[in-house]
Write a protein that holds these residues in place. Structure first.
Motif, PDB file in Angstrom:
ATOM      1  N   SER A 153      17.091  65.584 -13.812  1.00  0.00           N
ATOM      2  CA  SER A 153      16.351  66.569 -13.049  1.00  0.00           C
ATOM      3  C   SER A 153      16.135  66.008 -11.649  1.00  0.00           C
ATOM      4  O   SER A 153      15.864  64.815 -11.481  1.00  0.00           O
ATOM      5  CB  SER A 153      15.003  66.850 -13.722  1.00  0.00           C
TER       6      SER A 153
ATOM      7  N   SER B  27      17.082  75.060 -18.007  1.00  0.00           N
ATOM      8  CA  SER B  27      16.619  73.821 -18.649  1.00  0.00           C
ATOM      9  C   SER B  27      17.416  72.595 -18.242  1.00  0.00           C
ATOM     10  O   SER B  27      16.964  71.462 -18.431  1.00  0.00           O
ATOM     11  CB  SER B  27      16.688  73.971 -20.171  1.00  0.00           C
TER      12      SER B  27
ATOM     13  N   ASP C 249      22.910  75.272 -19.123  1.00  0.00           N
ATOM     14  CA  ASP C 249      21.753  76.152 -18.985  1.00  0.00           C
ATOM     15  C   ASP C 249      21.068  75.837 -17.662  1.00  0.00           C
ATOM     16  O   ASP C 249      20.468  74.776 -17.503  1.00  0.00           O
ATOM     17  CB  ASP C 249      20.798  75.924 -20.159  1.00  0.00           C
TER      18      ASP C 249
ATOM     19  N   SER D 165      18.450  64.148 -20.328  1.00  0.00           N
ATOM     20  CA  SER D 165      19.332  64.322 -21.483  1.00  0.00           C
ATOM     21  C   SER D 165      20.522  63.385 -21.364  1.00  0.00           C
ATOM     22  O   SER D 165      21.048  63.187 -20.272  1.00  0.00           O
ATOM     23  CB  SER D 165      19.830  65.766 -21.560  1.00  0.00           C
ATOM     24  N   ASN D 166      20.945  62.811 -22.504  1.00  0.00           N
ATOM     25  CA  ASN D 166      22.127  61.940 -22.477  1.00  0.00           C
ATOM     26  C   ASN D 166      22.925  61.990 -23.771  1.00  0.00           C
ATOM     27  O   ASN D 166      23.646  61.054 -24.089  1.00  0.00           O
ATOM     28  CB  ASN D 166      21.727  60.491 -22.170  1.00  0.00           C
ATOM     29  N   ASP D 167      22.813  63.094 -24.522  1.00  0.00           N
ATOM     30  CA  ASP D 167      23.379  63.116 -25.870  1.00  0.00           C
ATOM     31  C   ASP D 167      24.663  63.929 -26.004  1.00  0.00           C
ATOM     32  O   ASP D 167      25.234  63.995 -27.090  1.00  0.00           O
ATOM     33  CB  ASP D 167      22.336  63.624 -26.869  1.00  0.00           C
TER      34      ASP D 167
ATOM     35  N   ILE E 115      22.175  63.991 -17.824  1.00  0.00           N
ATOM     36  CA  ILE E 115      21.668  65.011 -16.913  1.00  0.00           C
ATOM     37  C   ILE E 115      20.337  64.538 -16.335  1.00  0.00           C
ATOM     38  O   ILE E 115      19.443  64.109 -17.067  1.00  0.00           O
ATOM     39  CB  ILE E 115      21.492  66.353 -17.634  1.00  0.00           C
TER      40      ILE E 115
ATOM     41  N   GLN F 255      20.172  71.782 -19.728  1.00  0.00           N
ATOM     42  CA  GLN F 255      20.796  71.255 -20.937  1.00  0.00           C
ATOM     43  C   GLN F 255      22.255  71.693 -21.048  1.00  0.00           C
ATOM     44  O   GLN F 255      22.625  72.795 -20.633  1.00  0.00           O
ATOM     45  CB  GLN F 255      20.031  71.718 -22.180  1.00  0.00           C
TER      46      GLN F 255
ATOM     47  N   SER G 272      25.552  72.232 -23.761  1.00  0.00           N
ATOM     48  CA  SER G 272      25.832  72.507 -25.163  1.00  0.00           C
ATOM     49  C   SER G 272      27.282  72.928 -25.317  1.00  0.00           C
ATOM     50  O   SER G 272      27.972  73.219 -24.345  1.00  0.00           O
ATOM     51  CB  SER G 272      24.912  73.614 -25.687  1.00  0.00           C
TER      52      SER G 272
END
Length: 336
Positions: free
Chosen positions: A308, A25, A22, A320-322, A306, A27, A29
């Protein structure tokens, strides 16, 4: 937008993976397997969407070609280990490969359907003082801004440049000798000035090189990728430069971090920060197409982190790291 991941297939991975990115954001997925391939550790897209990957077939090593929808086209393989780097030359319709274990540079012609055939290869000679330098180890083969083929040889501490004909034939032109035991791994070029940044795996440095064109390099600066008080093991991996040439990023495996540099008026480097990557063995990373985010792949903890990115300072913040991609060692976005 889709982002692709090359992997080792020594534990849980089955080949080439993809995830949805995305752009607003940052993110990720829907991580998924998109192509079965043994140890596709590096990927390169052509502008028409064709994908070229490190590949293997029937115990032989080399390169694999796929269509834009990831239908396999062909393998070009021979005895021994597969390649470690792949790059596409759109102008000449060629693909370049580097073979670490065999100390070899390879050139392939793109056929009409996108499949490949070998047109030439060159084997390096020599060694270096480090225990990992008993023989040549070509780790990179890609184009200079003036369309020479530049190779980084970790085993001989050399950057060797070739002229390439439209038919895919190599002619050796120049050799740059890096610092002894440095282990040159990858190189990037400044977009506007005649400078290049050579990341060296074995001594955790970046050599800032004046590039006068025609394959000639001269060292201007050497800068560490590590904090001055760090004493543990480290091996650098990837290096990236922003499109405006203002920031350079480098990954550390062992220290497990990203070093951030700004380029000064003469395009030399000044360290901004060194940030932990929140994973184990960050082998590769990529800037998103708008350069607002930086995605880091971890070979040994299997997570994609990820960050920023602040455009004005170059600084990074983990957001994010999941998302899990097994044994990920390459991150790449298709060409526009």
């Amino acid at each position: 937008m889709t982002v692709y991941f090359g992997t080792y297939t020594k534990r849980d991975s089955k080949g080439i993976y993809a995830a949805d990115f995305d752009e607003a954001s940052g993110q990720l997925s829907n991580p998924r397997l998109v192509a079965n391939e043994p140890n596709p550790t590096y990927l390169a897209f052509a502008k028409d969407g064709s994908l070229y990957s490190v590949g293997a077939e029937q115990g032989l090593g080399g390169i694999a070609a796929f269509t834009a929808d990831l239908t396999p086209l062909n393998h070009v393989v021979e005895e021994g280990a597969p390649l470690c780097y792949v790059a596409v030359d759109e102008e000449r319709q060629l693909v370049y490969g580097a073979n670490y274990h065999k100390g070899q540079v390879l050139v392939y012609k793109r056929l009409e359907d996108g499949s490949l055939e070998l047109t030439d290869s060159a084997v390096h000679t020599g060694s270096g003082p480090h225990e990992n330098q008993a023989s040549p180890h070509v780790h990179f083969a890609d184009l200079t801004p003036d369309k020479f083929l530049v190779t980084c040889d970790l085993g001989t501490d050399q950057v060797i440049t070739y002229a390439v004909s439209d038919q895919g034939k190599l002619e050796k032109k120049t050799t740059y000798q890096a610092q002894a035991g440095a282990g040159p791994r990858h190189i990037v070029f400044h977009p506007y000035t005649k400078l290049a940044y050579l990341i060296c795996e074995l001594n955790s440095t970046i050599e800032v090189l004046i590039y006068d064109g025609l394959g000639y390099f001269e060292r201007m600066q050497t800068i560490s990728t590590l904090p001055s008080d760090y004493q543990g093991f480290n091996g650098t991996a990837a290096i990236r430069i922003t499109k405006d040439g203002q920031y350079v990023y480098a990954s550390n495996r062992g220290h497990d971090s990203i070093a951030v540099y700004r380029t000064l008026g003469d395009a030399s480097l000044e360290l901004v920060e060194i940030v932990p990557t929140h994973g184990k063995t960050p082998r590769d990373f990529a800037l998103s197409p708008d350069e607002k985010f930086l995605l880091v792949a971890h070979q040994d903890s299997d997570n994609i982190v990820i960050f920023s990115r602040e455009e004005a300072t170059g600084k990074l913040w983990a957001i994010s790291n999941d998302v899990q991609i097994p044994e990920a060692v390459c991150v790449t976005f298709p060409q526009d």
